[in-house]
Scaffold this motif. Structure first.
Motif, mmCIF file in Angstrom:
data_model
loop_
_atom_site.group_PDB
_atom_site.id
_atom_site.type_symbol
_atom_site.label_atom_id
_atom_site.label_comp_id
_atom_site.label_asym_id
_atom_site.label_seq_id
_atom_site.Cartn_x
_atom_site.Cartn_y
_atom_site.Cartn_z
ATOM 1 N N THR A 80 0.874 -1.166 0.000
ATOM 2 C CA THR A 80 0.000 0.000 0.000
ATOM 3 C C THR A 80 0.919 1.226 0.000
ATOM 4 O O THR A 80 2.045 1.153 0.495
ATOM 5 C CB THR A 80 -0.908 0.031 1.251
ATOM 6 O OG1 THR A 80 -0.094 -0.004 2.421
ATOM 7 C CG2 THR A 80 -1.876 -1.134 1.253
ATOM 8 N N PRO A 81 0.473 2.349 -0.524
ATOM 9 C CA PRO A 81 1.326 3.541 -0.536
ATOM 10 C C PRO A 81 1.650 4.002 0.888
ATOM 11 O O PRO A 81 0.753 4.112 1.730
ATOM 12 C CB PRO A 81 0.491 4.584 -1.272
ATOM 13 C CG PRO A 81 -0.541 3.808 -2.024
ATOM 14 C CD PRO A 81 -0.789 2.571 -1.229
ATOM 15 N N ILE A 82 2.940 4.241 1.141
ATOM 16 C CA ILE A 82 3.396 4.725 2.441
ATOM 17 C C ILE A 82 4.283 5.935 2.187
ATOM 18 O O ILE A 82 5.219 5.869 1.393
ATOM 19 C CB ILE A 82 4.190 3.650 3.212
ATOM 20 C CG1 ILE A 82 3.330 2.400 3.429
ATOM 21 C CG2 ILE A 82 4.698 4.205 4.544
ATOM 22 C CD1 ILE A 82 4.094 1.201 3.982
ATOM 23 N N PHE A 83 3.996 7.027 2.863
ATOM 24 C CA PHE A 83 4.809 8.236 2.741
ATOM 25 C C PHE A 83 5.884 8.215 3.814
ATOM 26 O O PHE A 83 5.595 8.271 5.013
ATOM 27 C CB PHE A 83 3.935 9.490 2.888
ATOM 28 C CG PHE A 83 4.704 10.768 2.731
ATOM 29 C CD1 PHE A 83 5.045 11.239 1.479
ATOM 30 C CD2 PHE A 83 5.098 11.489 3.848
ATOM 31 C CE1 PHE A 83 5.765 12.423 1.333
ATOM 32 C CE2 PHE A 83 5.815 12.672 3.719
ATOM 33 C CZ PHE A 83 6.153 13.141 2.451
ATOM 34 N N HIS A 84 7.140 8.059 3.391
ATOM 35 C CA HIS A 84 8.289 8.018 4.297
ATOM 36 C C HIS A 84 9.534 8.210 3.438
ATOM 37 O O HIS A 84 9.599 7.684 2.321
ATOM 38 C CB HIS A 84 8.345 6.675 5.028
ATOM 39 C CG HIS A 84 9.392 6.611 6.091
ATOM 40 N ND1 HIS A 84 10.717 6.372 5.812
ATOM 41 C CD2 HIS A 84 9.301 6.750 7.428
ATOM 42 C CE1 HIS A 84 11.405 6.372 6.938
ATOM 43 N NE2 HIS A 84 10.558 6.604 7.939
ATOM 44 N N PRO A 85 10.559 8.936 3.917
ATOM 45 C CA PRO A 85 11.736 9.176 3.087
ATOM 46 C C PRO A 85 12.509 7.911 2.713
ATOM 47 O O PRO A 85 13.248 7.907 1.718
ATOM 48 C CB PRO A 85 12.602 10.121 3.933
ATOM 49 C CG PRO A 85 12.083 10.005 5.319
ATOM 50 C CD PRO A 85 10.644 9.612 5.212
ATOM 51 N N ASP A 86 12.365 6.823 3.462
ATOM 52 C CA ASP A 86 13.091 5.586 3.182
ATOM 53 C C ASP A 86 12.217 4.520 2.526
ATOM 54 O O ASP A 86 12.608 3.361 2.431
ATOM 55 C CB ASP A 86 13.685 5.015 4.474
ATOM 56 C CG ASP A 86 14.672 5.962 5.130
ATOM 57 O OD1 ASP A 86 15.319 6.752 4.412
ATOM 58 O OD2 ASP A 86 14.791 5.921 6.368
ATOM 59 N N ILE A 87 11.030 4.919 2.089
ATOM 60 C CA ILE A 87 10.110 3.977 1.461
ATOM 61 C C ILE A 87 9.646 4.564 0.136
ATOM 62 O O ILE A 87 9.154 5.683 0.091
ATOM 63 C CB ILE A 87 8.890 3.689 2.370
ATOM 64 C CG1 ILE A 87 9.351 3.082 3.700
ATOM 65 C CG2 ILE A 87 7.900 2.773 1.661
ATOM 66 C CD1 ILE A 87 8.246 2.887 4.734
ATOM 67 N N ASP A 88 9.852 3.796 -0.944
ATOM 68 C CA ASP A 88 9.275 4.195 -2.218
ATOM 69 C C ASP A 88 8.409 3.038 -2.714
ATOM 70 O O ASP A 88 8.387 1.977 -2.090
ATOM 71 C CB ASP A 88 10.347 4.640 -3.220
ATOM 72 C CG ASP A 88 11.222 3.522 -3.734
ATOM 73 O OD1 ASP A 88 10.750 2.383 -3.900
ATOM 74 O OD2 ASP A 88 12.404 3.776 -4.014
ATOM 75 N N PRO A 89 7.668 3.208 -3.790
ATOM 76 C CA PRO A 89 6.751 2.142 -4.212
ATOM 77 C C PRO A 89 7.426 0.811 -4.521
ATOM 78 O O PRO A 89 6.787 -0.234 -4.441
ATOM 79 C CB PRO A 89 6.094 2.722 -5.472
ATOM 80 C CG PRO A 89 6.190 4.203 -5.299
ATOM 81 C CD PRO A 89 7.496 4.429 -4.582
ATOM 82 N N ALA A 90 8.704 0.825 -4.847
ATOM 83 C CA ALA A 90 9.387 -0.406 -5.235
ATOM 84 C C ALA A 90 10.123 -1.094 -4.090
ATOM 85 O O ALA A 90 10.415 -2.288 -4.168
ATOM 86 C CB ALA A 90 10.378 -0.115 -6.359
ATOM 87 N N ALA A 91 10.453 -0.356 -3.028
ATOM 88 C CA ALA A 91 11.278 -0.961 -1.976
ATOM 89 C C ALA A 91 11.252 -0.145 -0.695
ATOM 90 O O ALA A 91 10.986 1.053 -0.707
ATOM 91 C CB ALA A 91 12.719 -1.083 -2.460
ATOM 92 N N ILE A 92 11.549 -0.844 0.387
ATOM 93 C CA ILE A 92 11.760 -0.215 1.687
ATOM 94 C C ILE A 92 13.253 -0.310 1.970
ATOM 95 O O ILE A 92 13.824 -1.404 1.950
ATOM 96 C CB ILE A 92 10.952 -0.927 2.791
ATOM 97 C CG1 ILE A 92 9.455 -0.824 2.496
ATOM 98 C CG2 ILE A 92 11.283 -0.340 4.165
ATOM 99 C CD1 ILE A 92 8.581 -1.654 3.408
ATOM 100 N N CYS A 93 13.889 0.827 2.196
ATOM 101 C CA CYS A 93 15.328 0.861 2.426
ATOM 102 C C CYS A 93 15.644 0.385 3.847
ATOM 103 O O CYS A 93 15.289 1.053 4.818
ATOM 104 C CB CYS A 93 15.868 2.266 2.215
ATOM 105 S SG CYS A 93 17.647 2.381 2.504
#
Length: 124
Positions: A80-93
């Motif tokens: 699901t879309p998550i707004f966070h600087p380390d999370i984009d639609p393709a991956a969680i850093c």
């Protein structure tokens, strides 16, 4: 492939750890032994609606354990879309978190902390 005993140990640990959590639900998404999980976080985070950032109370994430786990970090992706600087639609850093000594349960908690903005990587 990761050691089947290690994968079974991780599976048992996350099921025991999150059995009584109301904010984190684990769904075993596949593999024998288990290598894919979908996690639902019922926590307050953020998402984008158009150009506006809004509160979101439920978030879903997939975690796939790669060949070579735990030496190689799990592949984490928001479902699901998550707004966070380390999370984009393709991956969680998670590169700043993962060094192979953490458990999958530790990672699941870390991602929850990311969603609730308790942690982020200022270098990312």
């Amino acid at each position: 492939m990761a050691n089947p005993e290690k994968l079974k140990e991780e599976f048992d640990l996350i099921n025991n750890t999150f059995a009584d959590y109301s904010t984190i639900s684990i769904f075993e998404a596949g593999g024998e032994p288990q290598t894919k999980y979908e996690i639902t976080y019922n926590v307050k985070g953020l998402t984008k609606s158009g150009e506006e950032v809004v509160d979101q109370e439920s978030h879903r994430v997939s975690i796939t354990l790669p060949y070579g786990y735990p030496l190689f970090q799990p592949n984490c992706k928001p479902l699901t879309p998550i707004f966070h600087p380390d999370i984009d639609p393709a991956a969680i850093c998670i590169a700043d978190f993962w060094d192979g000594s953490q458990s999958l349960a530790d990672l699941i908690i870390h991602i929850g902390r990311m969603i609730t903005f308790q942690t982020y990587n200022p270098e990312a």
